[in-house]
Design an enzyme around this catalytic site. Structure first.
Site, PDB file in Angstrom:
ATOM      1  N   ILE A 268       0.796  -1.380   0.143  1.00 27.36           N
ATOM      2  CA  ILE A 268      -0.102   0.141   0.147  1.00 27.36           C
ATOM      3  C   ILE A 268       0.932   1.214   0.148  1.00 27.36           C
ATOM      4  O   ILE A 268       0.394   2.335   0.253  1.00 27.36           O
ATOM      5  CB  ILE A 268      -0.963   0.054   1.131  1.00 27.36           C
ATOM      6  CG1 ILE A 268      -0.242   0.262   2.521  1.00 27.36           C
ATOM      7  CG2 ILE A 268      -2.024  -1.046   1.042  1.00 27.36           C
ATOM      8  CD1 ILE A 268      -1.129   0.228   3.834  1.00 27.36           C
ATOM      9  N   GLY A 269       2.119   1.097  -0.262  1.00 27.58           N
ATOM     10  CA  GLY A 269       2.936   2.324  -0.365  1.00 27.58           C
ATOM     11  C   GLY A 269       4.179   2.161   0.633  1.00 27.58           C
ATOM     12  O   GLY A 269       5.221   2.950   0.389  1.00 27.58           O
TER      13      GLY A 269
ATOM     14  N   ILE B  59      17.250  -2.552  10.379  1.00 28.67           N
ATOM     15  CA  ILE B  59      16.589  -1.988   9.073  1.00 28.67           C
ATOM     16  C   ILE B  59      16.897  -2.435   7.889  1.00 28.67           C
ATOM     17  O   ILE B  59      17.858  -2.387   7.198  1.00 28.67           O
ATOM     18  CB  ILE B  59      16.841  -0.156   9.158  1.00 28.67           C
ATOM     19  CG1 ILE B  59      16.575   0.312  10.477  1.00 28.67           C
ATOM     20  CG2 ILE B  59      15.928   0.375   7.855  1.00 28.67           C
ATOM     21  CD1 ILE B  59      15.131   0.134  10.779  1.00 28.67           C
TER      22      ILE B  59
ATOM     23  N   GLN C  74       8.947   5.906   5.294  1.00 25.95           N
ATOM     24  CA  GLN C  74       7.966   5.474   6.226  1.00 25.95           C
ATOM     25  C   GLN C  74       7.813   6.282   7.447  1.00 25.95           C
ATOM     26  O   GLN C  74       6.753   6.591   8.060  1.00 25.95           O
ATOM     27  CB  GLN C  74       7.919   4.011   6.433  1.00 25.95           C
ATOM     28  CG  GLN C  74       6.600   3.170   5.980  1.00 25.95           C
ATOM     29  CD  GLN C  74       6.487   1.713   6.786  1.00 25.95           C
ATOM     30  OE1 GLN C  74       7.450   1.183   6.786  1.00 25.95           O
ATOM     31  NE2 GLN C  74       5.351   1.341   6.995  1.00 25.95           N
TER      32      GLN C  74
ATOM     33  N   LYS D 166      11.842  -5.411  12.689  1.00 24.36           N
ATOM     34  CA  LYS D 166      10.495  -5.535  13.181  1.00 24.36           C
ATOM     35  C   LYS D 166       9.541  -4.311  12.537  1.00 24.36           C
ATOM     36  O   LYS D 166      10.477  -3.365  11.909  1.00 24.36           O
ATOM     37  CB  LYS D 166      10.672  -4.964  14.824  1.00 24.36           C
ATOM     38  CG  LYS D 166      11.005  -6.066  15.336  1.00 24.36           C
ATOM     39  CD  LYS D 166      11.026  -5.968  17.036  1.00 24.36           C
ATOM     40  CE  LYS D 166      12.114  -5.236  17.962  1.00 24.36           C
ATOM     41  NZ  LYS D 166      11.834  -5.522  19.232  1.00 24.36           N
ATOM     42  N   GLY D 167       8.494  -4.149  12.736  1.00 23.14           N
ATOM     43  CA  GLY D 167       7.534  -3.367  11.867  1.00 23.14           C
ATOM     44  C   GLY D 167       7.694  -1.803  12.258  1.00 23.14           C
ATOM     45  O   GLY D 167       8.156  -1.629  13.594  1.00 23.14           O
TER      46      GLY D 167
ATOM     47  N   GLU E  15       3.150   1.380  12.108  1.00 21.21           N
ATOM     48  CA  GLU E  15       2.468   2.081  13.267  1.00 21.21           C
ATOM     49  C   GLU E  15       3.366   3.107  14.017  1.00 21.21           C
ATOM     50  O   GLU E  15       2.535   4.140  14.254  1.00 21.21           O
ATOM     51  CB  GLU E  15       1.652   0.961  13.786  1.00 21.21           C
ATOM     52  CG  GLU E  15       1.244  -0.285  13.198  1.00 21.21           C
ATOM     53  CD  GLU E  15       0.198   0.087  11.935  1.00 21.21           C
ATOM     54  OE1 GLU E  15      -0.591   0.863  12.350  1.00 21.21           O
ATOM     55  OE2 GLU E  15       0.349  -0.378  11.095  1.00 21.21           O
TER      56      GLU E  15
END
Ligand SMILES: Cc1cc2nc3c(=O)[nH]c(=O)nc-3n(C[C@H](O)[C@H](O)[C@H](O)COP(=O)(O)OP(=O)(O)OC[C@H]3O[C@@H](n4cnc5c(N)ncnc54)[C@H](O)[C@@H]3O)c2cc1C
Ligand code: SF4
Ligand code: FES
Ligand code: FES
Lengths: 326, 214, 721
Positions: free
Chosen positions: C472-473, C611, C620, C683-684, C687
């Protein structure tokens, strides 16, 4: 959008003949009209594209500057004569909309643009301006963007233009062509207050064409400033805007022009404050005094009480900038 | 009606497009009436003439050059340039983000100037030259702004990107890319919800400072 | 913090360019509404103008007769969606409710709900015809104002949402310093730039292809298959490019099912693009949430009590829940903690997760409250946070897999020049503007789910990776390519192809919850390792680590070599608590007379493991920060509760940041791997990039002005007076 006819007359005569017919609308840049047609707020049977008319010129006249009705907002903002003689106008235009929209928007269209009141835009809600007699949705509703001066029981909308605030301050004249001839209107007399007929935004007759505006020469070029306060830094309509122009000699204000946007159904010229400024020293204290004067008669609604504070603060701020005190 | 048309209709050349059924329709008295009164159109619809009648009377001829290709088209006047590009010419690089002039995703160049194609009626670019994102590169060779966007990661989802790039090119051509602050102001008509703004500003500055022809 | 530790941070490389960059900058990238299918038709909705009630009459005659119209569907004539009939007693919604079903009956549950759908041969004609549909309604009283029904809020079912208590959070007797504050986060709307869109094309009576704006092609495939009682394989869903979503394409919304239904009925492909106002009315939003924090500490800044209560809106027909109060349980070492989470139904469509979902809402309250407490204690807010640092997870006692929050505080503080912050508010003025600094932190769970990836070495030496995930980008394709290139050292990035966004590819989860880099990245990694091993076996012992794959395939006379690997996290993970952290720093200036706030500087630090794709990661983080700035300063969906209609359902009145609002933004990474979560140690961060940002801004505004705004957004009017 319903189906409509589209014509592009080659000359003024053709335009005037066409707009005399019921159900017709002029289209210039289209940036307001097409938007409103998409929303179902306006539904002309026929569009009269006036872009063939030779009304794009900006030219010096004996006592000032003539700007054609089809001159683009970007073109006017960048024009060398405008920038040197009337920087206030250039600033106001640049504060409006976006670079793309200013490449579409014309001077005539900008004057004729309609309010951004959300009830006016939403055909599922009441609005006396769009559908007379249905009531004013904003009065008891969400009215954060609405008027604090000159409103009526029927409508509390504001005129959204930036350009017009500067032109009102600069004592511009509107040039109007009808089938019977030409007439001139003081810019400050062009737009109306809502009164009992909020469906009328201004005093242009249905069969008339704006051909241009004229701005008289003045001594304000050194000391003018357009301040626009908004919810984000750009590409947003004004909460409050102020066009301030001063003629200062030896620290004393010889003459002043002040107009406010975001506060009334028309560009709100502050003549009492202008009078007060005359002959006074160009100091923040003077400006604050003028700002207080300017606010006489202001009245707020549920959501826009902040304007009673933001407006005088903005007047002071704009004058302070105009005087070069910042 | 006749009288009214005389003054300008002929001069502006806004005639319905050729159509096999045109002769029949010409003879029919529907000719002018249909275009003006919806009620008649509805009646026509009941007689199963609707599609044909509507198709002929509601369309006007349009000559427009898009990315160097001349098109002779026939469009309803209510069609916007944006929908013409996307739905009829299948040039979907130009994006619809709002349809109301509020986002800049639909930015194209008309005769060299950036405009919002969603608020531009297709008929209003008659005789003009339109450049879209598809027409920016020189064949396989990307435009410097496209290169810079890739290098500086001036996008994430990519949806606002064609509009940003068309606007960025215009921003430099207009002479409004002289400082970060000026770029930000003059690019503010292009919203990027992914938030690529700082990278976009870097890309524009690089192209501007690189001095390449844009 | 020790300086050496900071110096150990590995330098980040530039990272590779986005693999789909060229397609995006040339306009060649195709989003849902942009696929060409012969015989296309266009669908446009007519929507309810009342908020609650029933349709008395609906007149579609004029619309049906309008030129080019093929069909008009309403509840009176819409064919039944077979899957809609399943389930128990239809008058009783199942526990938790379910999404609205369009055109099944005459009830109206929210304003803007579609009541008719017009199909025509052009977009213009469909739009016009839809405007001719006339409905009359029987209105019922409605309530859309969540703030008026907070007292009706109830605890949702399920253990996750039960009241939480640790120690004696309600005993305030001997707490030296106490603070109570209420915070409000209004409705925020995702508003991705791409409008929700779908093309539905039945290729046979029981087979269809769908080009959809979705964050998960597999979940859309299943939803459509269930609704139309088809084997999932008969539903082909494609989402090659998604123009942002931020959560609003996580689920299958009623309009998607309606488009599929219509296409079946008119026997032609149907394209449906929702208008911008419909993005407000029918595809979710961040729910209005009221929160109260009670916090107590000793005079030297040790937290003693912390109680966080949240009440949020949901729809009248479906429960929506999110983890608003969860971070309060483990973010700080505090012995006595309580959380309460409740929801209350109002007459609007169901909310949905929006970037940094409930955590962003919760972090606004918690991180402002910490700042308020620091102010009360006359203590630096970073110092207060460090004093209450949780070394192990206070909620479950588990060790953290990795946690470098203190490093992140330090990196950000150094970069923004935190030492210039004056603890006394309203003490710095420059050129007539008040200057202030603020910070806030964020946290989000870091897990790993299950994904299947097929890795193929082709005869031309191209390594093809395939899985159904969407991008989604966030740069998934780019990150995956980078991961593969780290396993297959020696294969240039240009020879790695990552294929995604197609339901016929091996399954991956829906893009969301910051799980994709870990989950799909883990599977890509495992598939690449397996493929390499397969090559080693093929070559036999003594094969080199970097064989000439083209030659090997040629020698062995096989066209290609592939593996398909399904992988997920290991069980060891259960012994740890795993989170990503962020710390946001901002410097703002506030004009004291007009109340205008400008962001001068932003530094966002992410502690999200290794990363893998620095360039897209940086983007992001910057993007999340900007989303947080919007949330802090300008975003609010405003409803006129008399009518139940939005008064700002567009991008001119619902403000999101524009270029001029955003300064240069510094994105920093701790960049220390967490190998417990996945083999890349990544890790993400999608959010956390937003979570905590709105608090940082609010705290900076307080520092600049001395004015504490607890109800977002912080618009100029709130700073006057
Ligand atoms: C998203 C957005 C943001 C905007 N922000 C701002 C802002 O911040 N500040 C601001 O000032 N404006 C703003 N605008 C409004 C913009 O300035 C106007 O849309 C524009 O000026 C209209 O000019 P136009 O030539 O496109 O008019 P059109 O849309 O062509 O016409 C508007 C009206 O004027 C009439 N008309 C046009 N020319 C003439 C003429 N010569 N004689 C008689 N009647 C005529 C038409 O019949 C029509 O009714 C914004 C617009 C958009 C869409
Ligand atoms: S303020 Fe004027 S424009 Fe707005 S709802 Fe009232 S009548 Fe309509
Ligand atoms: S689509 Fe034209 S400005 Fe948004
Ligand atoms: S890149 Fe997604 S909106 Fe700009």
């Amino acid at each position: 959008m319903k189906q409509f006819q589209y014509v592009r007359p080659a000359n003024q005569q053709g335009v005037l003949a066409a707009i005399a017919q019921p159900g017709t609308k002029i289209i210039a840049g289209g940036s307001n009209l097409v938007d409103l047609m998409k929303h179902g707020v306006m539904a002309p049977d026929k569009l009269v594209d006036i872009n063939k008319l030779p009304l794009r010129n900006i030219s010096g006249i004996s006592n000032g500057l003539h700007i054609g009705a089809l001159a683009l907002n970007s073109q006017v903002a960048e024009d060398q004569q405008v920038k040197t003689k009337f920087p206030l106008l250039s600033q106001a235009l640049t504060a409006g909309a976006s670079a793309q929209l200013r490449n579409m928007a014309t001077v005539g269209g900008n004057m004729m643009q309609r309010t951004r009141c959300p009830y006016f835009y939403d055909t599922a809600m009441p609005c006396n301006k769009r559908a007379p007699g249905t009531g004013c949705g904003a009065k008891e509703g969400f009215n954060r963007m609405h008027a604090i001066f000159g409103f009526s029981d029927k409508c509390i909308a504001v005129h959204p233009s930036d350009m017009c605030i500067a032109l009102a301050a600069l004592d511009a004249t509107v040039l109007i062509q009808g089938r019977k001839g030409t007439r001139h209107l003081k810019f400050t007399d062009f737009h109306r207050l809502p009164g009992t007929t909020p469906e009328l935004d201004n005093n242009l007759a249905k069969d008339e064409l704006i051909t241009g505006v004229e701005i008289p020469n003045n001594n304000f070029a050194q000391h003018s400033y357009y301040l626009k306060v908004r919810d984000r830094a750009s590409y947003a309509f004004a909460l409050i805007s102020v066009a301030a122009a001063l003629d200062i000699q030896n620290g004393i204000i010889k003459d002043a022009r002040l107009a406010m946007g975001g506060v009334a159904h028309k560009p709100w010229r502050l003549t009492t404050a202008e009078q007060l400024l005359k002959g006074k020293p160009a100091t923040v204290a003077t400006f604050e005094q003028a700002a207080q004067t300017a606010m006489q008669g202001a009245k707020a609604f549920k959501d826009n009480a902040f304007k009673l504070q933001m407006a005088p603060a903005s007047i002071t701020e704009a004058l302070t900038h105009a005087a070069g005190l910042v | 009606m006749e009288d009214q048309n005389k003054g300008f209709e002929a001069e502006s050349n806004l005639q319905p497009k050729d159509n096999p059924r045109r002769d029949f329709l010409k003879k029919s008295s529907l000719l002018t009436a249909v275009a003006l009164t919806p009620a008649v159109a509805v009646k026509a619809a009941e007689n199963h003439l609707d599609e044909k009648v509507a198709a002929v009377f509601e369309k006007l001829s349009l000559d427009v050059t898009v990315n160097g290709v001349a098109h002779k088209l026939s469009v309803e006047p209510r069609v916007t340039l944006l929908d013409l590009l996307r739905e009829q010419l299948h040039l979907t690089g130009t994006k619809k983000g709002c349809d109301y002039g509020q986002c800049g995703a639909c930015t194209v160049h008309v005769d060299g100037h950036r405009v919002n194609s969603c608020l531009t009626l297709a008929m209003m670019v008659d005789g003009k030259k339109v450049i879209t994102i598809e027409g920016l590169a020189n064949g396989d060779e990307l435009h410097p702004m496209q290169e810079a966007f890739i290098k500086h990661d001036g996008f994430q989802c990519g949806y606002c990107t064609p509009g940003q790039i068309m606007s960025a090119v215009a921003c430099i051509r207009e002479g409004h890319a002289n400082s970060e602050a000026e770029i930000r102001e003059y690019m503010s008509g292009n919203i990027c919800r992914c938030g690529a703004y700082p990278n976009i500003v870097n890309a524009i500055q690089e192209v501007k400072n690189g001095g390449q022809k844009v | 913090m020790k300086q050496q530790e900071l110096l150990n941070i590995p330098p980040l490389t530039e990272g590779i360019d986005r693999v789909d960059g060229r397609l995006k900058v040339t306009g060649a990238a195709k989003y849902a509404a942009e696929f060409e299918v012969p015989g296309m038709t266009y669908a446009v909705f007519a929507n309810s103008t009342i908020t609650k009630g029933t349709i008395k009459t609906i007149d579609t005659k004029a619309a049906e007769r309008a030129p080019g119209v093929l069909a008009v569907f309403t509840y009176l004539n819409a064919p039944k969606v077979p899957g809609y009939q399943t389930g128990g007693d239809p008058s009783k919604p199942p526990s938790g409710g379910g999404p609205l079903k369009l055109f099944v009956d005459n009830t109206v549950k929210y304003n803007g709900q579609p009541v008719a759908m017009v199909i025509a041969d052009s977009f213009e004609r469909a739009t016009y015809a839809a405007s001719l549909v006339k409905a009359e309604y029987t209105k019922e009283p409605h309530q859309t104002d969540t703030s008026k029904v907070l007292d009706k809020a109830a605890t949702p079912k399920g253990p996750r949402f039960a009241d939480y208590k640790r120690g004696t959070p309600d005993d305030w007797q001997s707490v030296p310093v106490k603070l109570e504050a209420e915070y409000v986060v209004p409705i925020d709307v995702h508003n991705p730039m791409e409008l929700s869109a779908i093309i539905a094309h039945w290729t046979a009576d029981d087979k269809l292809t769908v080009y959809d704006k979705t964050q998960g092609v597999k979940s859309t495939q299943n939803a459509i298959a269930q609704a139309f009682k088809l084997p999932p394989d008969n539903v082909q869903v494609t989402a090659k490019f998604v123009g942002g979503a931020f959560g609003n394409a996580l689920r299958t919304w009623p309009h998607e099912i309606a488009a599929v239904m219509a296409a079946k009925q008119v026997k032609r492909p149907v394209k449906l693009v929702l208008t911008r106002d419909m993005q407000f009315y029918t595809v979710g939003y961040r729910p209005y949430t009221w929160q109260k924090i009670n916090i107590g500490a000793t005079a030297d800044g040790k937290l003693t009590n912390l109680v966080h209560e949240a009440r949020a809106q949901t729809s009248s027909f479906e429960e929506f829940t999110e983890g608003t109060v969860n971070m309060t349980r483990f973010m700080y070492a505090c012995p006595n903690v309580g959380t309460i989470y409740k929801i209350t139904p109002v007459d609007v469509n169901t909310p949905t997760w929006m970037r940094g979902p409930g955590e962003a809402t919760g972090a606004f309250a918690l991180e402002c409250a910490i700042d308020e407490l620091a102010d009360k204690l006359n203590m630096d807010p970073i110092e207060l946070r460090v004093r209450n640092h949780a070394d192990t997870d206070p909620e479950n006692g588990k060790p953290f897999s990795t946690k470098y929050l203190k490093e992140a505080y330090q990196m950000g503080a150094d970069k923004i020049g935190w030492q210039n912050r004056k603890s006394k508010p309203r003490s710095v003025q420059e050129d007539g503007w008040l200057i202030g600094y603020g910070m806030g932190s964020g946290v989000f769970g870091a897990g790993r789910g299950r994904a299947t990836v097929k890795a193929t070495m082709q005869s031309d030496g191209v390594l093809l990776l395939q899985t159904s995930v969407t991008d989604i980008g966030v740069g998934t394709g780019t990150a995956m390519t980078q991961i593969a290139s780290e396993v297959f050292t020696g294969i240039p990035v240009s020879k790695i192809k990552f294929e995604l966004g197609d339901s016929s590819l091996p399954p991956s989860p829906t893009q969301g919850g910051s799980m994709i880099t870990s989950t799909v990245g883990g599977a890509v990694h495992d598939a690449c390792v397996a493929l390499k091993e397969k090559f080693q076996q093929l070559i036999g012992n003594g094969g080199t680590d970097k064989p000439d794959y083209i030659q090997v395939l040629k020698d062995k006379n096989i066209p290609q070599l592939d593996v398909t690997i399904t992988s997920s996290g290991n069980s060891e993970m259960r012994n740890f608590s795993s989170y990503s952290y962020s710390v946001h720093f901002v410097q703002v200036k506030v004009h004291p007379k007009t109340g205008v706030v400008r962001i001068n500087k932003v530094v966002s630090v992410a502690d999200s493991g290794h990363i893998v794709s620095p360039k897209t990661a940086r983007s992001q983080v910057i993007g999340g920060a900007i989303g947080g700035i919007g949330m802090a300063l300008m975003e609010e969906g405003v409803i006129d509760h008399r009518f139940g209609r939005y008064v700002n359902a567009d991008l001119a009145n619902y403000h999101v940041p524009v270029h001029a609002d955003i300064p240069h933004i510094e994105a920093l990474f701790v960049n220390k791997p967490d190998y417990k979560v996945n083999p890349m140690g990544a890790k993400g961060m999608g959010e956390i990039a937003l979570i905590g940002m709105s608090a940082a801004v609010a705290n900076a505004v307080y520092n600049a002005t001395g004015k504490r705004v607890r109800e977002l957004p912080i618009t100029p009017d709130k700073l006057l007076g």
